[in-house]
Design a protein around this motif. Sequence first.
Motif, short mmCIF file in Angstrom:
data_model
loop_
_atom_site.label_atom_id
_atom_site.label_comp_id
_atom_site.label_asym_id
_atom_site.label_seq_id
_atom_site.Cartn_x
_atom_site.Cartn_y
_atom_site.Cartn_z
N SER A 55 -3.78 -4.00 1.69
CA SER A 55 -2.60 -4.32 3.22
C SER A 55 -3.15 -3.96 4.13
CB SER A 55 -1.79 -3.17 2.50
OG SER A 55 -0.79 -3.18 3.76
N ALA A 72 -1.57 -3.01 6.70
CA ALA A 72 -0.90 -2.61 7.62
C ALA A 72 -0.71 -1.18 6.98
CB ALA A 72 1.13 -2.64 7.17
N TRP A 73 -1.58 -0.62 6.04
CA TRP A 73 -1.74 0.28 5.61
C TRP A 73 -2.81 0.86 6.13
CZ3 TRP A 73 -0.42 4.16 2.79
CH2 TRP A 73 0.82 4.47 2.71
N GLY A 102 -3.50 0.14 8.99
CA GLY A 102 -3.33 0.36 10.50
C GLY A 102 -2.94 1.68 10.19
N LEU A 103 -2.47 2.29 8.93
CA LEU A 103 -1.25 3.34 9.53
C LEU A 103 -2.84 4.65 9.06
CD1 LEU A 103 1.34 5.34 9.02
CD2 LEU A 103 1.33 4.64 6.57
N ILE A 104 -3.12 3.95 8.68
CA ILE A 104 -4.27 5.33 8.21
C ILE A 104 -5.27 5.23 9.24
CG2 ILE A 104 -6.63 5.79 6.99
CD1 ILE A 104 -4.47 6.26 4.93
N PHE A 153 -4.59 5.38 12.36
CA PHE A 153 -3.29 5.77 13.15
C PHE A 153 -3.09 7.43 12.82
CE2 PHE A 153 0.94 7.36 13.65
CZ PHE A 153 0.80 7.41 15.47
N ALA A 154 -2.92 7.77 11.36
CA ALA A 154 -2.77 8.88 10.83
C ALA A 154 -3.89 9.74 11.65
CB ALA A 154 -2.95 8.64 9.03
N ARG A 187 -2.72 5.30 -2.70
CA ARG A 187 -3.05 5.91 -1.23
C ARG A 187 -2.44 6.99 0.08
NH1 ARG A 187 0.85 0.27 -1.63
NH2 ARG A 187 2.69 1.53 -3.07
N TRP A 188 -1.11 8.10 -0.90
CA TRP A 188 -0.59 8.80 -0.71
C TRP A 188 -1.87 9.60 -0.09
CZ3 TRP A 188 3.57 7.49 2.59
CH2 TRP A 188 4.93 6.44 1.61
N LEU A 225 -3.59 9.09 2.66
CA LEU A 225 -3.07 8.86 4.29
C LEU A 225 -2.62 10.60 4.89
CD1 LEU A 225 -1.33 7.96 6.28
CD2 LEU A 225 0.54 8.66 5.13
#
Length: 190
Positions: free
Chosen positions: A7, A9-10, A12-14, A16-17, A67-68, A71
């Motif tokens: 993904s 999105a994931w 990018g989320l990582i 960004f985190a 994934r969590w 993160l």
Amino acid sequence: MWELTESPAWLGLIAFASMGTLMLMSPVAGAIADRIDRLRLSKIAQTMMMIQSLILFALVATGWVDRWMVLALAVYLGMGHAFHTAARLSLVPNLVTQELMAPAIAINSVTFQLATFVGPAIAGVIIVAALVFAAPAHAVTAKEKMETCKFGADDQKLAGAARKSFMSKCMANETAKKPAKKKPAAAAPQ
């Protein structure tokens, strides 16, 4: 992360985190760096990042990575980077005279940015060329962080022995998982 989720999105989320935490924690880390020993703070931050690398290595090597977890580890790494960056940047004025301050800051910035650009590029080539797995790459990162922290001789011997033992088991397991190469069948006589 791509192997876990496939993904964008994931991914990018990582990112960004990690970077978001770095941005939010930098003012706090800078204030702390102004009040305590910067070299000690840098070692603590390196230790934090080493622990993150070891945890990620263990999760990937055992197959328990989620994934969590990645993160949460990205947020933790962002905190480590915030404290390390604050300590690293505030060390320069203690190392050079006033007239050499501007060139020293520029050189410090250039070398750090160059390392963050060239290092991953070289690592990517090595990983692709040698077909290295992700878990040993995290172990190497943890080893480099451990050497940067300059632990005592006894601590380093113990860590080195444990690392060699664990890595030899990991490599033995990976070798055992690989299917044996089939020999081509001999041509039938005519």
